[in-house]
Design an enzyme around this catalytic site. Structure first.
Site, short mmCIF file in Angstrom:
data_model
loop_
_atom_site.label_atom_id
_atom_site.label_comp_id
_atom_site.label_asym_id
_atom_site.label_seq_id
_atom_site.Cartn_x
_atom_site.Cartn_y
_atom_site.Cartn_z
N ILE A 1 0.84 -1.21 0.00
CA ILE A 1 0.00 0.00 0.00
C ILE A 1 0.87 1.25 0.00
CG2 ILE A 1 -1.87 1.24 1.16
CD1 ILE A 1 -2.71 -1.45 2.42
N ASP B 1 11.87 2.74 5.46
CA ASP B 1 11.46 1.33 5.38
C ASP B 1 12.64 0.43 5.72
OD1 ASP B 1 8.94 -0.20 3.58
OD2 ASP B 1 10.72 -1.35 4.18
N THR C 1 12.01 -5.42 4.88
CA THR C 1 11.81 -6.82 5.27
C THR C 1 11.51 -7.59 3.98
OG1 THR C 1 9.42 -6.63 5.48
CG2 THR C 1 10.74 -6.07 7.44
N THR D 1 -6.27 -1.61 10.33
CA THR D 1 -7.06 -2.61 9.62
C THR D 1 -8.43 -2.82 10.28
OG1 THR D 1 -7.16 -4.99 9.24
CG2 THR D 1 -5.76 -4.30 11.02
N ASP D 2 -9.38 -3.32 9.49
CA ASP D 2 -10.70 -3.66 10.06
C ASP D 2 -10.61 -4.92 10.93
OD1 ASP D 2 -10.27 -5.52 8.02
OD2 ASP D 2 -12.24 -5.27 7.08
N GLU D 3 -9.50 -5.66 10.82
CA GLU D 3 -9.41 -6.94 11.54
C GLU D 3 -9.38 -6.75 13.06
OE1 GLU D 3 -6.75 -9.81 9.77
OE2 GLU D 3 -6.94 -8.85 7.81
N TYR E 1 -1.66 -11.00 14.46
CA TYR E 1 -1.58 -9.79 13.62
C TYR E 1 -2.59 -8.74 14.09
CZ TYR E 1 -2.77 -6.69 9.70
OH TYR E 1 -3.06 -5.59 8.94
N LYS F 1 -2.05 -5.01 15.83
CA LYS F 1 -2.54 -3.76 15.24
C LYS F 1 -3.51 -3.07 16.22
CE LYS F 1 -1.97 -2.23 11.64
NZ LYS F 1 -0.92 -1.31 11.07
N ASN G 1 -14.41 -16.02 -0.30
CA ASN G 1 -13.10 -16.32 -0.89
C ASN G 1 -13.25 -17.16 -2.16
OD1 ASN G 1 -11.89 -14.93 1.17
ND2 ASN G 1 -11.47 -16.74 2.40
N ARG H 1 -7.22 -22.11 8.19
CA ARG H 1 -6.33 -21.30 9.03
C ARG H 1 -6.83 -21.39 10.48
NH1 ARG H 1 -6.46 -15.07 7.37
NH2 ARG H 1 -4.67 -15.57 6.07
N GLY I 1 -8.17 -20.28 13.89
CA GLY I 1 -8.82 -19.03 14.35
C GLY I 1 -9.31 -18.16 13.21
P1 NAD Z 1 3.22 -4.90 3.46
O1 NAD Z 1 3.53 -6.08 4.32
O2 NAD Z 1 3.10 -5.07 1.98
O3 NAD Z 1 4.36 -3.77 3.68
C1 NAD Z 1 4.85 -3.45 4.94
C2 NAD Z 1 6.10 -2.59 4.74
O4 NAD Z 1 6.59 -2.23 6.06
C3 NAD Z 1 7.25 -3.32 4.03
O5 NAD Z 1 7.82 -2.48 3.07
C4 NAD Z 1 8.25 -3.60 5.13
O6 NAD Z 1 9.59 -3.62 4.70
C5 NAD Z 1 7.99 -2.43 6.09
N1 NAD Z 1 8.38 -2.70 7.46
C6 NAD Z 1 8.09 -3.80 8.21
N2 NAD Z 1 8.64 -3.69 9.43
C7 NAD Z 1 9.27 -2.49 9.47
C8 NAD Z 1 10.00 -1.79 10.47
N3 NAD Z 1 10.20 -2.31 11.69
N4 NAD Z 1 10.49 -0.57 10.18
C9 NAD Z 1 10.31 -0.02 8.95
N5 NAD Z 1 9.64 -0.65 7.96
C10 NAD Z 1 9.12 -1.86 8.21
O7 NAD Z 1 1.92 -4.26 4.07
P2 NAD Z 1 0.72 -3.50 3.33
O8 NAD Z 1 -0.24 -4.51 2.83
O9 NAD Z 1 1.27 -2.49 2.40
O10 NAD Z 1 0.03 -2.77 4.56
C11 NAD Z 1 0.43 -1.47 4.97
C12 NAD Z 1 -0.34 -1.07 6.20
O11 NAD Z 1 -1.75 -1.11 5.92
C13 NAD Z 1 -0.13 -2.02 7.39
O12 NAD Z 1 -0.05 -1.26 8.56
C14 NAD Z 1 -1.37 -2.90 7.40
O13 NAD Z 1 -1.68 -3.31 8.72
C15 NAD Z 1 -2.41 -1.93 6.87
N6 NAD Z 1 -3.53 -2.55 6.14
C16 NAD Z 1 -3.30 -3.44 5.13
C17 NAD Z 1 -4.37 -4.00 4.45
C18 NAD Z 1 -4.17 -4.95 3.29
O14 NAD Z 1 -5.15 -5.51 2.80
N7 NAD Z 1 -2.95 -5.14 2.80
C19 NAD Z 1 -5.68 -3.65 4.79
C20 NAD Z 1 -5.88 -2.73 5.85
C21 NAD Z 1 -4.79 -2.19 6.51
P1 TYD Z 2 -5.35 -12.76 3.11
O1 TYD Z 2 -5.11 -12.25 1.72
O2 TYD Z 2 -4.23 -13.47 3.81
O3 TYD Z 2 -5.90 -11.53 3.98
P2 TYD Z 2 -6.57 -11.53 5.48
O4 TYD Z 2 -6.23 -12.78 6.16
O5 TYD Z 2 -5.89 -10.34 6.08
O6 TYD Z 2 -8.03 -11.33 5.26
O7 TYD Z 2 -6.58 -13.76 3.07
C1 TYD Z 2 -7.85 -13.34 2.55
C2 TYD Z 2 -8.81 -14.50 2.77
O8 TYD Z 2 -8.39 -15.60 1.94
C3 TYD Z 2 -8.79 -15.04 4.19
O9 TYD Z 2 -10.11 -15.44 4.54
C4 TYD Z 2 -7.89 -16.26 4.13
C5 TYD Z 2 -8.11 -16.77 2.72
N1 TYD Z 2 -6.95 -17.44 2.10
C6 TYD Z 2 -7.13 -18.71 1.51
O10 TYD Z 2 -8.24 -19.27 1.48
N2 TYD Z 2 -6.03 -19.30 0.95
C7 TYD Z 2 -4.79 -18.74 0.96
O11 TYD Z 2 -3.83 -19.36 0.44
C8 TYD Z 2 -4.64 -17.43 1.55
C9 TYD Z 2 -3.30 -16.75 1.56
C10 TYD Z 2 -5.76 -16.82 2.10
#
Ligand code: NAD
Ligand code: TYD
Length: 352
Positions: free
Chosen positions: A12, A32, A35, A133-135, A159, A163, A258, A291, A293
């Protein structure tokens, strides 16, 4: 003027930076740790732009963040940095406690020190925007009302618990010290540059390489999907006109099971990249062990941000998923670079 983003080499954050550089003249500094989820290739198109600067570093590193504040005097910090994958949090929760809780705590501490030393007018303009996150709200039943900002926190995975903890700290720094914070809680994102450990990019990538499309449990879990650019636009709205101390839920009004998501990916791939034998990609779907939980349903009531900040998503799920699949088809080199040894180790650990 300058803004800081943390975690800008992730999914993001990198989309946010690309949009920012295209649409703003203001300098953006990306901190960043790089990781496994951080990938500077996402930002190749802006690496020479004078308004963009990358700093490799850890958000939990107090001396580093303090020195960056002194040097650049930003008007805002947007915290994207996190460990973000639920399945990894089940295997290695300590990484999540470290970055999501201690890292956010360090950002709050350093931001507070910086903010307190500012002049009144600069203090008024400063913002600490925490991306969450909404989680954190837990799991909904089939007929429950979607998550409101006032829902209680009921995180179920390491996770979401980490958060949730960071959200509470952010709230406390507003109420206790007056730090001008904003928090956003968003639903599942999808789009370009997403690491192929998450459902949508994993299935696109596996489909194309002839591997199985793993569905946990019965595949009837529901997520609300939002195209990543719509999330970035929402964050911009919150940054510019959100009320300090407030929480904004962000969602796409796109609740899907899904199995529906994966079948849609298969149908679009059948059309855009038909297999040589003309069979459907659906034949690669495999139901596997659930998964632990596993949350059943997430859904967002986004009326607050829609009404108060006049934000609305511009992509439907149908248009967004098509763009996303087309992007992965056009960017197979990016995918190839991401599928390295470390990634393969993860897939082996998780799916065999
Ligand atoms: P991502 O895992 O793709 O990226 C995370 C980034 O943070 C990476 O570039 C990583 O190198 C960096 N990072 C990790 N630990 C670090 C540290 N200690 N110091 C500096 N950098 C560090 O995650 P994303 O999907 O881009 O999500 C970004 C944010 O949005 C997160 O806070 C996540 O909780 C939130 N979010 C994500 C989603 C989603 O669907 N992906 C939805 C809602 C909220
Ligand atoms: P994911 O993309 O890991 O996001 P989140 O767990 O944060 O919602 O998973 C989205 C949904 O898809 C979640 O219900 C778990 C499911 N899932 C599978 O069924 N198979 C998979 O291999 C993965 C990675 C996720």
């Amino acid at each position: 003027m300058t803004i800081f983003v943390t975690g800008g080499a992730g999914f993001i954050g990198s989309n946010f930076i690309l949009n920012w550089v295209e649409n703003s003249q203001e300098k953006i500094i990306n901190i960043d740790k790089l990781t496994y989820a951080g990938n500077l290739e996402n930002l190749k198109s802006v690496e020479d732009n004078p308004n963009y600067l990358f700093v490799e570093g850890d958000i939990a590193d107090n001396a580093l963040i303090e020195s960056l504040y002194k040097l650049h005097q930003p008007r805002a910090l947007i915290n994207f940095a996190a460990e973000s994958h639920v399945d990894r949090s089940i295997h290695t929760p300590q990484d999540f406690i470290y970055t999501n809780i201690l890292g956010t705590f360090n950002l709050l501490e350093t931001s507070l020190r910086f903010w307190k030393a500012l002049k009144d007018s600069e203090q008024k303009n400063f913002r600490f925007l925490h991306v969450s996150t909404d989680e954190v709200y837990g799991s909904l039943g089939k007929d429950d009302h979607p998550f409101l900002e006032t829902n209680s926190y009921q995180p179920n995975s390491p996770y979401s618990a980490s958060k949730a903890s960071s959200d509470h700290l952010v709230r406390a720094y507003f109420h206790t010290y007056g730090l001008p914070v904003l928090t956003t809680n968003c639903s599942n994102n999808y789009g370009p540059f997403q690491f192929p450990e998450k459902l949508i990019p994993l299935c696109i990538s596996n489909a194309l390489t002839g591997e199985l499309l793993p569905i946990y449990g019965d595949g009837m879990q529901i997520r609300d999907w939002l195209y990543v650019n719509d999330h970035c636009n929402a964050i911009n709205r919150v940054l510019e006109i959100g009320s300090i101390g407030e929480v904004y839920n962000i969602g796409g009004c796109n609740e899907k099971t899904n199995i529906d998501v994966v079948k849609t990916i298969c149908l679009i791939l059948d059309e855009l990249k038909p297999k040589l034998d003309r069979k459907s990609y659906e034949e690669q779907i495999k139901f596997i062990k659930d998964r632990p939980g596993h949350d059943r349903r997430y859904a967002i009531d986004a009326r607050k941000i829609q009404n108060k900040l006049k934000w609305n998503p511009s992509e439907t799920f149908e248009s967004g998923i098509r763009n996303t699949i087309q992007w992965y088809l056009n960017n197979q080199t990016w995918v190839g670079h991401v599928l390295d040894g470390q990634y393969r180790q993860w897939i082996k650990k998780q799916y065999t």
